[in-house]
Design a protein around this motif. Sequence first.
Motif, mmCIF file in Angstrom:
data_model
loop_
_atom_site.group_PDB
_atom_site.id
_atom_site.type_symbol
_atom_site.label_atom_id
_atom_site.label_comp_id
_atom_site.label_asym_id
_atom_site.label_seq_id
_atom_site.Cartn_x
_atom_site.Cartn_y
_atom_site.Cartn_z
ATOM 1 N N SER A 213 -5.960 37.960 -37.548
ATOM 2 C CA SER A 213 -5.916 36.513 -37.771
ATOM 3 C C SER A 213 -5.110 35.776 -36.702
ATOM 4 C CB SER A 213 -5.333 36.213 -39.146
ATOM 5 O OG SER A 213 -3.943 36.415 -39.114
ATOM 6 N N LYS B 184 5.243 38.389 -54.104
ATOM 7 C CA LYS B 184 4.597 38.797 -52.857
ATOM 8 C C LYS B 184 3.111 38.438 -52.844
ATOM 9 C CE LYS B 184 6.063 41.839 -50.286
ATOM 10 N NZ LYS B 184 6.148 43.148 -49.648
ATOM 11 N N THR C 192 -2.952 44.679 -52.164
ATOM 12 C CA THR C 192 -3.253 44.295 -50.780
ATOM 13 C C THR C 192 -4.764 44.323 -50.540
ATOM 14 O OG1 THR C 192 -1.077 45.044 -50.044
ATOM 15 C CG2 THR C 192 -2.741 44.789 -48.343
ATOM 16 N N GLY D 120 1.103 43.610 -43.749
ATOM 17 C CA GLY D 120 1.101 42.218 -43.320
ATOM 18 C C GLY D 120 2.496 41.708 -42.981
ATOM 19 N N THR D 121 3.490 42.197 -43.708
ATOM 20 C CA THR D 121 4.849 41.732 -43.460
ATOM 21 C C THR D 121 5.297 42.080 -42.041
ATOM 22 O OG1 THR D 121 5.391 41.946 -45.795
ATOM 23 C CG2 THR D 121 7.242 41.953 -44.272
ATOM 24 N N THR E 259 -0.585 49.728 -41.505
ATOM 25 C CA THR E 259 -0.422 50.971 -42.263
ATOM 26 C C THR E 259 -0.854 50.776 -43.716
ATOM 27 O OG1 THR E 259 1.840 50.454 -42.920
ATOM 28 C CG2 THR E 259 1.556 51.611 -40.814
ATOM 29 N N ASP F 76 8.010 49.283 -40.429
ATOM 30 C CA ASP F 76 8.338 49.193 -41.858
ATOM 31 C C ASP F 76 9.313 50.315 -42.211
ATOM 32 O OD1 ASP F 76 8.293 49.436 -44.724
ATOM 33 O OD2 ASP F 76 6.375 48.378 -44.750
#
Length: 360
Positions: A150, A275, A192, A101-102, A141, A42
Amino acid sequence: MSFKNFPMVPRVIFGRGSFNQLNEVLAPKRLGLNAPFIFLVDDVFKNNAWLTSRIQLSYDDRIIFVSADEEPKTSQVDNLVEDIILKSKQRPSGIIGIGGGTLLDLAKAVSILITNEGHAQDYQGWDLVKSKALYHVGIPTISGTGSEVSRTTVLTGPEKKLGINSDFTPFDQVILDSELSKGVLKDQWFFTGMDCYIHCVESLTGTYLNAFSESYGNMALDLCKQIFLEDNLSEIESQEKLMMASWHGGMSIVYSQVGVAHAMSYGLSYLLGTKHGIGNCIVFDHLEEFYPEGVKLFKQMKAKHNIILPQGLCADLSDSDFNVMIKVALSLEPLWENALGKNWKKTITPEKLKTLYQKM
Ligand code: NAD
Ligand code: ZN
């Protein structure tokens, strides 16, 4: 009846400071001097030596910084894969995703597309991946999505927002070091984190529920209540517990499904780019009808942390905009079936969804 045989993450390290073990975890997985490890990180960590100085680059290893401002797209995955293949002398040794997640979803998708031909969009759906993915490691993070456990990687493609759900999607290795989440901003922490809470509510109230999902879901829900409603946790305890809540929440949906909030939030995200975390919150806030207890608690958590959600998101949308969102939401049939049972089409019509979207 045939029972699903789901894969799980085979290796996990948990502990504050465990990120320091990354290099020793990777070393035995190196396939050769010309087979680099590619770190997708990220870009919030770009000038953060505290984190990046601990990634030991050898030979042709590379860090690619990726912005998490937008959610992963199939075209972005294709471009990353092309760049990695072109610049590597040999097939890489592994992909390491470091972020929320991204970044985790990007790392999963890239590792699949390096060993499977074609484009990312070809694999959106259930069990379309043919070959084992490249070795891939997930290092969250920020906590909540459950992407670290998942079997999906959620991508927005030209036609749909849908995951690559496959046995090859889960990480080969996860490192859970709660210290990495210490810099997360408060609103983002809430959004989140609420993804995890909503996973629990949707799984625990769903028709797909079973003892496997229920046990994980209850553990995660209990942790969320401690984190978001009580005052007696230290910051470190809270970060560690949210990391585990995310894990258990993710495990809960592996063997069940999410529900109404996710289906509708996918629609928002597809049309407006909203998002996932905040989108789920915006939707869930209006779902008393489906999740009375869950929404009541959500509103308490929201008030406790002074979270103000955007309003009027759909105020200026045209009919065709609504239709796009409704189409995306309705296409997620397993989510509706989980939420409302086999006859869900009797209650959930395009008109019903429009009325709900109009409130948001
Ligand atoms: P994210 O990865 O989009 O990150 C949110 C923001 O937090 C970004 O601005 C990012 O830069 C920042 N951030 C991350 N870590 C930080 C840190 N330590 N310090 C400061 N800032 C930090 O957020 P997310 O909510 O974790 O992920 C959302 C994505 O996850 C969506 O694309 C969604 O579709 C996906 N998702 C996937 C699954 C799955 O099972 N695969 C499940 C749920 C959601
Ligand atoms: Zn989610």
